[in-house]
Design a protein around this motif. Structure first.
Motif, PDB file in Angstrom:
ATOM      1  N   GLN A   9       2.234  10.957  -9.097  1.00 42.47           N
ATOM      2  CA  GLN A   9       3.279  10.560  -9.518  1.00 42.47           C
ATOM      3  C   GLN A   9       4.102   9.330  -8.749  1.00 42.47           C
ATOM      4  O   GLN A   9       4.529   8.443  -9.169  1.00 42.47           O
ATOM      5  CB  GLN A   9       4.347  11.643  -9.705  1.00 42.47           C
ATOM      6  CG  GLN A   9       5.624  11.383 -10.304  1.00 42.47           C
ATOM      7  CD  GLN A   9       5.353  10.809 -11.763  1.00 42.47           C
ATOM      8  OE1 GLN A   9       4.588  11.496 -12.513  1.00 42.47           O
ATOM      9  NE2 GLN A   9       5.890   9.760 -12.215  1.00 42.47           N
ATOM     10  N   SER A  10       3.771   9.580  -7.356  1.00 43.47           N
ATOM     11  CA  SER A  10       4.479   8.519  -6.509  1.00 43.47           C
ATOM     12  C   SER A  10       3.697   7.035  -6.783  1.00 43.47           C
ATOM     13  O   SER A  10       4.458   6.025  -6.880  1.00 43.47           O
ATOM     14  CB  SER A  10       4.486   8.806  -5.171  1.00 43.47           C
ATOM     15  OG  SER A  10       5.320   9.960  -4.805  1.00 43.47           O
ATOM     16  N   LEU A  11       2.321   7.031  -7.205  1.00 42.99           N
ATOM     17  CA  LEU A  11       1.678   5.926  -7.454  1.00 42.99           C
ATOM     18  C   LEU A  11       2.088   5.264  -8.644  1.00 42.99           C
ATOM     19  O   LEU A  11       2.005   4.269  -8.613  1.00 42.99           O
ATOM     20  CB  LEU A  11       0.140   6.321  -7.254  1.00 42.99           C
ATOM     21  CG  LEU A  11      -0.404   6.489  -5.876  1.00 42.99           C
ATOM     22  CD1 LEU A  11      -1.756   7.044  -5.955  1.00 42.99           C
ATOM     23  CD2 LEU A  11      -0.468   5.067  -5.114  1.00 42.99           C
ATOM     24  N   ARG A  12       2.192   6.175  -9.694  1.00 44.84           N
ATOM     25  CA  ARG A  12       2.713   5.593 -11.005  1.00 44.84           C
ATOM     26  C   ARG A  12       4.099   5.029 -10.930  1.00 44.84           C
ATOM     27  O   ARG A  12       4.655   3.990 -11.685  1.00 44.84           O
ATOM     28  CB  ARG A  12       2.705   6.884 -11.956  1.00 44.84           C
ATOM     29  CG  ARG A  12       1.528   7.492 -12.412  1.00 44.84           C
ATOM     30  CD  ARG A  12       1.612   8.428 -13.631  1.00 44.84           C
ATOM     31  NE  ARG A  12       0.441   9.291 -13.558  1.00 44.84           N
ATOM     32  CZ  ARG A  12       0.049  10.278 -12.956  1.00 44.84           C
ATOM     33  NH1 ARG A  12       1.224  10.918 -12.386  1.00 44.84           N
ATOM     34  NH2 ARG A  12      -0.760  11.119 -13.220  1.00 44.84           N
ATOM     35  N   ASP A  13       5.044   5.556 -10.060  1.00 43.93           N
ATOM     36  CA  ASP A  13       6.329   4.849 -10.071  1.00 43.93           C
ATOM     37  C   ASP A  13       6.435   3.736  -8.886  1.00 43.93           C
ATOM     38  O   ASP A  13       7.200   2.854  -9.165  1.00 43.93           O
ATOM     39  CB  ASP A  13       7.272   6.015  -9.179  1.00 43.93           C
ATOM     40  CG  ASP A  13       7.627   7.077 -10.208  1.00 43.93           C
ATOM     41  OD1 ASP A  13       7.214   7.074 -11.356  1.00 43.93           O
ATOM     42  OD2 ASP A  13       7.902   8.202  -9.530  1.00 43.93           O
ATOM     43  N   GLU A  18       1.280  -0.885  -1.323  1.00 46.71           N
ATOM     44  CA  GLU A  18      -0.213  -0.848  -0.966  1.00 46.71           C
ATOM     45  C   GLU A  18      -0.124   0.172   0.213  1.00 46.71           C
ATOM     46  O   GLU A  18      -1.437   0.622   0.457  1.00 46.71           O
ATOM     47  CB  GLU A  18      -0.528  -2.417  -0.172  1.00 46.71           C
ATOM     48  CG  GLU A  18      -0.579  -3.459  -1.134  1.00 46.71           C
ATOM     49  CD  GLU A  18      -1.825  -3.101  -2.196  1.00 46.71           C
ATOM     50  OE1 GLU A  18      -3.016  -2.888  -1.526  1.00 46.71           O
ATOM     51  OE2 GLU A  18      -1.768  -3.049  -3.019  1.00 46.71           O
ATOM     52  N   GLU A  19       1.028   0.311   0.947  1.00 40.93           N
ATOM     53  CA  GLU A  19       0.864   1.381   2.077  1.00 40.93           C
ATOM     54  C   GLU A  19       0.575   2.665   1.661  1.00 40.93           C
ATOM     55  O   GLU A  19      -0.181   3.445   1.821  1.00 40.93           O
ATOM     56  CB  GLU A  19       2.003   1.066   2.868  1.00 40.93           C
ATOM     57  CG  GLU A  19       2.297   2.258   4.081  1.00 40.93           C
ATOM     58  CD  GLU A  19       3.462   2.035   4.932  1.00 40.93           C
ATOM     59  OE1 GLU A  19       3.621   2.888   5.737  1.00 40.93           O
ATOM     60  OE2 GLU A  19       4.368   1.209   4.508  1.00 40.93           O
ATOM     61  N   LEU A  20       1.485   2.992   0.529  1.00 40.68           N
ATOM     62  CA  LEU A  20       1.400   4.314  -0.145  1.00 40.68           C
ATOM     63  C   LEU A  20      -0.366   4.550  -0.683  1.00 40.68           C
ATOM     64  O   LEU A  20      -0.822   5.802  -0.365  1.00 40.68           O
ATOM     65  CB  LEU A  20       2.156   4.336  -1.395  1.00 40.68           C
ATOM     66  CG  LEU A  20       2.271   5.768  -2.187  1.00 40.68           C
ATOM     67  CD1 LEU A  20       2.441   6.987  -1.397  1.00 40.68           C
ATOM     68  CD2 LEU A  20       3.098   5.599  -3.604  1.00 40.68           C
ATOM     69  N   ARG A  21      -0.782   3.572  -1.194  1.00 44.71           N
ATOM     70  CA  ARG A  21      -2.259   3.561  -1.808  1.00 44.71           C
ATOM     71  C   ARG A  21      -3.158   4.004  -0.390  1.00 44.71           C
ATOM     72  O   ARG A  21      -3.855   4.906  -0.836  1.00 44.71           O
ATOM     73  CB  ARG A  21      -2.476   2.415  -2.330  1.00 44.71           C
ATOM     74  CG  ARG A  21      -4.027   2.513  -2.930  1.00 44.71           C
ATOM     75  CD  ARG A  21      -4.461   1.105  -3.581  1.00 44.71           C
ATOM     76  NE  ARG A  21      -4.130  -0.238  -2.731  1.00 44.71           N
ATOM     77  CZ  ARG A  21      -5.309  -0.459  -1.872  1.00 44.71           C
ATOM     78  NH1 ARG A  21      -5.995   0.112  -1.712  1.00 44.71           N
ATOM     79  NH2 ARG A  21      -4.887  -1.598  -1.332  1.00 44.71           N
TER      80      ARG A  21
END
Length: 378
Positions: A9-13, A18-21
């Motif tokens: 969900q965080s990736l969709r938002d 790039e850091e989150l990925r």
């Protein structure tokens, strides 16, 4: 919500974070999830997104833009084994026909070991799409000796589809083992099969036996005469290679191979490579038919083949060089080839000295150049 769901969900938002990925990729790595490499590759991650979309959800649109085909192929290849079954499923669907070529190439580059179970691949042999059939054959071959149980089905497929022995079938049987087709007597019997593809497969299997297949030579030569050859896709090439692998026991085929060099450029390379393996009879056949070599290409093949036949062949080359009644162009070419082979044989030296006395200036020049080369390498 699970930890995975929370990440997704965080990736969709935050699709551009790039850091989150990369944090998510480390999380997948800690859990031995094979999709970790997708998340670490920015080009793959951009396409599959947080839903890990299959290629059919994004590739067709990109492939329609011709400039993206190479990039799409590279991405699919990097995605690796997990997507092979998905790509194969897409090839089975007509709606993705514009993607079939790219998807098939990707599967081949990734490898066909993960396409499905043996039973699933055998079922795909009945698919009307030839691309699917070829990939199924590749996949079956990847099972190696485990696929021996389905060999009768493969043979039936060849018969029913008038299939020729292309790269995929050849590689499949190479992996499975040609011995599954039977012993020498069984292979000779298979040469009577009505299917040209079965005959080609059997010819290749006989070649694997080498000199042990000597009893098959008469039937191979008979088959040479029986089949109506298509010069664009000539099965004689397989027979020629197999005769060469059988070696001296196939010496009776030498005149035919010489004729093949003379008459058909589609098989001339195979004949030129196989002739030296047949031994002395090959040298004599070339020498006796030398007057029929009426252009530079076939003359060159003839002389080079003789040079490759060592002592007897080189003795015959010397005879050509020394014989003033022999073809002038053939003698000049022979002198040039002597240089290429760094031949210092006593007979050849003597023949070149005789040739140097010729009243023909071109013959004298060719002989002098060859003798000078011999002196330089001595």
């Amino acid at each position: 919500m699970t930890e995975l769901d929370s990440f997704l969900q965080s990736l969709r938002d935050n699709p551009h974070d790039e850091e989150l990925r990369l944090i998510f990729a480390d999380w997948l790595d800690d859990r031995d999830d094979p999709r970790v490499e997708w998340m670490r590759d920015s080009e793959i991650a951009r396409r599959v997104g947080a839903n890990f979309d299959a290629p059919i959800n994004w590739a067709p649109q990109e492939i329609e833009q011709f400039q993206n085909q190479t990039e799409v192929l590279a991405v699919l290849q990097r995605m690796g084994d997990p997507i092979s079954p998905h790509l194969l499923s897409a090839i089975c669907l007509e709606q993705f026909s514009n993607c079939h070529g790219i998807f098939a190439t990707a599967i081949i580059r990734i490898g066909t070991s993960e396409l499905g179970s043996l039973d699933e691949l055998v079922e795909l042999l009945d698919h009307p799409n030839e691309v699917v059939q070829e990939l199924a054959i590749r996949g079956i071959g990847a099972f190696g000796t485990e696929a021996r149980s389905v060999v009768p089905t493969l043979l039936q497929f060849i018969r029913e589809n008038n299939a020729r022995l292309g790269f995929n079938l050849s590689t499949a049987f190479e992996n499975i083992g040609y011995e599954v087709l039977g012993d020498l007597n069984a292979l000779i019997a298979l040469l009577d099969d009505d299917s040209l593809g079965i005959c080609e497969l059997t010819i290749e299997a006989l070649g694997k036996l080498g000199s042990e297949a000597s009893l098959a030579v008469p039937r191979l030569l008979q088959l040479w005469d029986e089949i109506e050859w298509d010069s664009g896709d000539d099965p004689r090439e397989g027979i020629i290679w197999t005769l060469g692998k059988i070696g001296h026991a196939a010496a009776s085929a030498a005149p035919r191979l010489v004729t093949a060099i003379l008459e058909d450029h589609h098989v001339s390379e195979a004949a030129a490579c196989s002739l030296p393996r047949l031994g002395p009879q090959a040298a004599n056949a070339i020498y006796e038919q030398r007057s029929e070599f009426d252009d530079e290409d076939t003359r060159r093949v003839a002389i080079e083949t003789l040079m490759n036949l060592k002592s007897l062949g080189r003795s015959l080359v010397a005879r050509i060089l020394a014989d003033p009644t022999d073809d002038r162009e053939l003698r000049i070419l022979a002198a040039q080839i002597v240089i290429n082979y760094n031949a210092t044989d006593k007979e050849i030296r003597s023949a070149l000295r005789e040739m140097k006395q010729s009243p023909d200036q071109d013959l004298r020049t060719a002989a002098r150049q060859a003798l000078r080369h011999i002196r330089e390498i001595d």
